[in-house]
Design a protein around this motif. Structure first.
Motif, PDB file in Angstrom:
ATOM      1  N   ASN A   1       0.820  -1.209   0.000  1.00 63.96           N
ATOM      2  CA  ASN A   1       0.000   0.000   0.000  1.00 63.96           C
ATOM      3  C   ASN A   1       0.855   1.262   0.000  1.00 63.96           C
ATOM      4  OD1 ASN A   1      -2.470   1.646   0.526  1.00 63.96           O
ATOM      5  ND2 ASN A   1      -1.407   2.037   2.454  1.00 63.96           N
ATOM      6  N   LYS A   2       0.604   2.149  -0.964  1.00 65.99           N
ATOM      7  CA  LYS A   2       1.278   3.442  -1.001  1.00 65.99           C
ATOM      8  C   LYS A   2       0.330   4.592  -0.677  1.00 65.99           C
ATOM      9  CE  LYS A   2       5.093   2.544  -4.225  1.00 65.99           C
ATOM     10  NZ  LYS A   2       5.724   2.962  -5.501  1.00 65.99           N
ATOM     11  N   VAL A   3      -0.925   4.273  -0.383  1.00 71.85           N
ATOM     12  CA  VAL A   3      -1.897   5.317  -0.064  1.00 71.85           C
ATOM     13  C   VAL A   3      -1.518   5.947   1.276  1.00 71.85           C
ATOM     14  CG1 VAL A   3      -4.317   5.809   0.415  1.00 71.85           C
ATOM     15  CG2 VAL A   3      -3.707   4.146  -1.349  1.00 71.85           C
ATOM     16  N   PRO A   4      -1.295   7.255   1.327  1.00 73.52           N
ATOM     17  CA  PRO A   4      -0.889   7.892   2.588  1.00 73.52           C
ATOM     18  C   PRO A   4      -2.021   7.920   3.607  1.00 73.52           C
ATOM     19  CG  PRO A   4      -1.290   9.553   0.899  1.00 73.52           C
ATOM     20  CD  PRO A   4      -1.382   8.218   0.210  1.00 73.52           C
ATOM     21  N   ASN A   5      -1.647   7.984   4.875  1.00 71.27           N
ATOM     22  CA  ASN A   5      -2.606   8.109   5.980  1.00 71.27           C
ATOM     23  C   ASN A   5      -3.624   6.974   6.007  1.00 71.27           C
ATOM     24  OD1 ASN A   5      -1.440  10.667   6.686  1.00 71.27           O
ATOM     25  ND2 ASN A   5      -2.638  11.599   5.035  1.00 71.27           N
ATOM     26  N   PHE A   6      -3.181   5.790   5.635  1.00 69.42           N
ATOM     27  CA  PHE A   6      -4.104   4.650   5.634  1.00 69.42           C
ATOM     28  C   PHE A   6      -4.287   4.140   7.057  1.00 69.42           C
ATOM     29  CE2 PHE A   6      -5.570   0.327   5.007  1.00 69.42           C
ATOM     30  CZ  PHE A   6      -6.509   0.500   4.008  1.00 69.42           C
ATOM     31  N   ASN A   7      -5.529   3.825   7.410  1.00 72.76           N
ATOM     32  CA  ASN A   7      -5.864   3.422   8.775  1.00 72.76           C
ATOM     33  C   ASN A   7      -5.717   1.899   8.922  1.00 72.76           C
ATOM     34  OD1 ASN A   7      -6.937   2.966  11.314  1.00 72.76           O
ATOM     35  ND2 ASN A   7      -8.621   4.417  11.050  1.00 72.76           N
ATOM     36  N   TYR A   8      -4.503   1.461   9.216  1.00 69.96           N
ATOM     37  CA  TYR A   8      -4.252   0.024   9.340  1.00 69.96           C
ATOM     38  C   TYR A   8      -4.963  -0.571  10.555  1.00 69.96           C
ATOM     39  CZ  TYR A   8      -0.664   0.551   5.753  1.00 69.96           C
ATOM     40  OH  TYR A   8       0.001   0.811   4.577  1.00 69.96           O
ATOM     41  N   ASN A   9      -5.089   0.195  11.623  1.00 62.95           N
ATOM     42  CA  ASN A   9      -5.786  -0.318  12.807  1.00 62.95           C
ATOM     43  C   ASN A   9      -7.231  -0.671  12.489  1.00 62.95           C
ATOM     44  OD1 ASN A   9      -3.562  -0.079  14.507  1.00 62.95           O
ATOM     45  ND2 ASN A   9      -4.063   2.021  15.088  1.00 62.95           N
ATOM     46  N   GLU A  10      -7.869   0.162  11.686  1.00 64.66           N
ATOM     47  CA  GLU A  10      -9.255  -0.115  11.300  1.00 64.66           C
ATOM     48  C   GLU A  10      -9.332  -1.320  10.371  1.00 64.66           C
ATOM     49  OE1 GLU A  10     -13.443   0.311  11.025  1.00 64.66           O
ATOM     50  OE2 GLU A  10     -11.906   0.848  12.502  1.00 64.66           O
ATOM     51  N   LEU A  11      -8.353  -1.452   9.500  1.00 65.06           N
ATOM     52  CA  LEU A  11      -8.311  -2.620   8.618  1.00 65.06           C
ATOM     53  C   LEU A  11      -8.217  -3.904   9.435  1.00 65.06           C
ATOM     54  CD1 LEU A  11      -8.008  -3.843   5.725  1.00 65.06           C
ATOM     55  CD2 LEU A  11      -5.541  -3.566   6.011  1.00 65.06           C
ATOM     56  N   VAL A  12      -7.332  -3.928  10.415  1.00 63.51           N
ATOM     57  CA  VAL A  12      -7.168  -5.114  11.255  1.00 63.51           C
ATOM     58  C   VAL A  12      -8.426  -5.371  12.071  1.00 63.51           C
ATOM     59  CG1 VAL A  12      -5.872  -6.101  13.181  1.00 63.51           C
ATOM     60  CG2 VAL A  12      -4.660  -4.908  11.344  1.00 63.51           C
ATOM     61  N   ARG A  13      -9.046  -4.311  12.583  1.00 69.77           N
ATOM     62  CA  ARG A  13     -10.270  -4.476  13.372  1.00 69.77           C
ATOM     63  C   ARG A  13     -11.374  -5.120  12.541  1.00 69.77           C
ATOM     64  NH1 ARG A  13     -15.109  -2.709  14.286  1.00 69.77           N
ATOM     65  NH2 ARG A  13     -15.063  -1.248  12.533  1.00 69.77           N
ATOM     66  N   ARG A  14     -11.541  -4.647  11.319  1.00 70.45           N
ATOM     67  CA  ARG A  14     -12.605  -5.179  10.463  1.00 70.45           C
ATOM     68  C   ARG A  14     -12.296  -6.607  10.007  1.00 70.45           C
ATOM     69  NH1 ARG A  14     -15.349  -0.429   6.766  1.00 70.45           N
ATOM     70  NH2 ARG A  14     -15.131   1.285   8.257  1.00 70.45           N
ATOM     71  N   LEU A  15     -11.042  -6.876   9.720  1.00 68.25           N
ATOM     72  CA  LEU A  15     -10.670  -8.247   9.364  1.00 68.25           C
ATOM     73  C   LEU A  15     -10.931  -9.196  10.531  1.00 68.25           C
ATOM     74  CD1 LEU A  15      -7.298  -7.723   7.438  1.00 68.25           C
ATOM     75  CD2 LEU A  15      -9.399  -8.686   6.483  1.00 68.25           C
TER      76      LEU A  15
END
Length: 201
Positions: free
Chosen positions: A93-107
């Motif tokens: 991922n090269k998209v800046p300011n990506f919310n990885y915490n939210e990605l992990v939460r939803r996964l």
């Protein structure tokens, strides 16, 4: 949970070919919307860089999107070592300011429910659950790694342990094996990444 016996190289190769087919099918299904190497070869006057690429090599199988604000790569690989056999789904991922915490939460929320659901399509395995084929720890964060790279794409990896008990029956049905991996290991990551991408500020 580790596999009870070593998964052989022939089986690993079959899984790898399935991952290759998933990426190829994905590429072909969306290629109409992007500039590709094939389009540039057919039309030398077509301007602009390639917006969609696919790669198959020793590192696995990847599909890269690079159009407008979109700049990311999905990857699939199968790995085996003394600890067992694993299927890895990843995003560069090269998209800046990506919310990885939210990605992990939803996964985590998705797999909390999906892991205990029965397999579809395999008639002889009606009582077998996803977690009987692809193992994940109770805390999904233990199966996710994030590599933040300055000046390069971050890499998020989701790793599934491959269990052997029902594997022979599953790989004997290549179309349904492909569908199973796509639905359980690929599509959720793809969908949830897109959802989180759309919520960024």
């Amino acid at each position: 949970m580790s596999p009870k016996k070593k998964i052989g190289p022939k089986t690993i190769k079959l899984i790898d070919k399935t991952l290759e087919a998933i990426v190829d099918q994905w590429y072909l299904s969306v290629s109409d919307y992007y500039i590709t190497a094939e389009k540039k070869a057919e039309n030398p006057g077509l301007e602009g860089p390639e917006e969609l690429k696919r790669f198959h090599d020793e590192a696995g199988h990847r599909i890269k999107f690079n159009k407008g604000e979109l700049d990311f790569t999905y990857g699939l690989a199968v790995e085996a070592d003394a600890d067992g056999c694993r299927l890895e789904a990843s995003i560069n991922n090269k998209v800046p300011n990506f919310n990885y915490n939210e990605l992990v939460r939803r996964l985590s929320a998705y797999y909390e429910s999906a892991r205990t659901q029965p397999l579809e399509a395999f008639k002889k395995l009606k009582k077998v659950r996803h977690c009987d084929v692809f193992s994940l720890p109770d805390d999904l964060r233990n199966s996710i790694s994030l590599e933040v790279r300055e000046g390069k794409a971050d890499i998020l990896r989701l790793s599934f342990g491959i269990l052997d008990e029902h594997l022979d029956e599953i790989i004997a049905d290549p179309p349904n094996l492909m569908d199973l991996i796509h639905r359980y290991c690929v599509a959720p990551l793809r969908r949830i990444y897109a959802e989180v991408y759309r919520t960024r500020k």
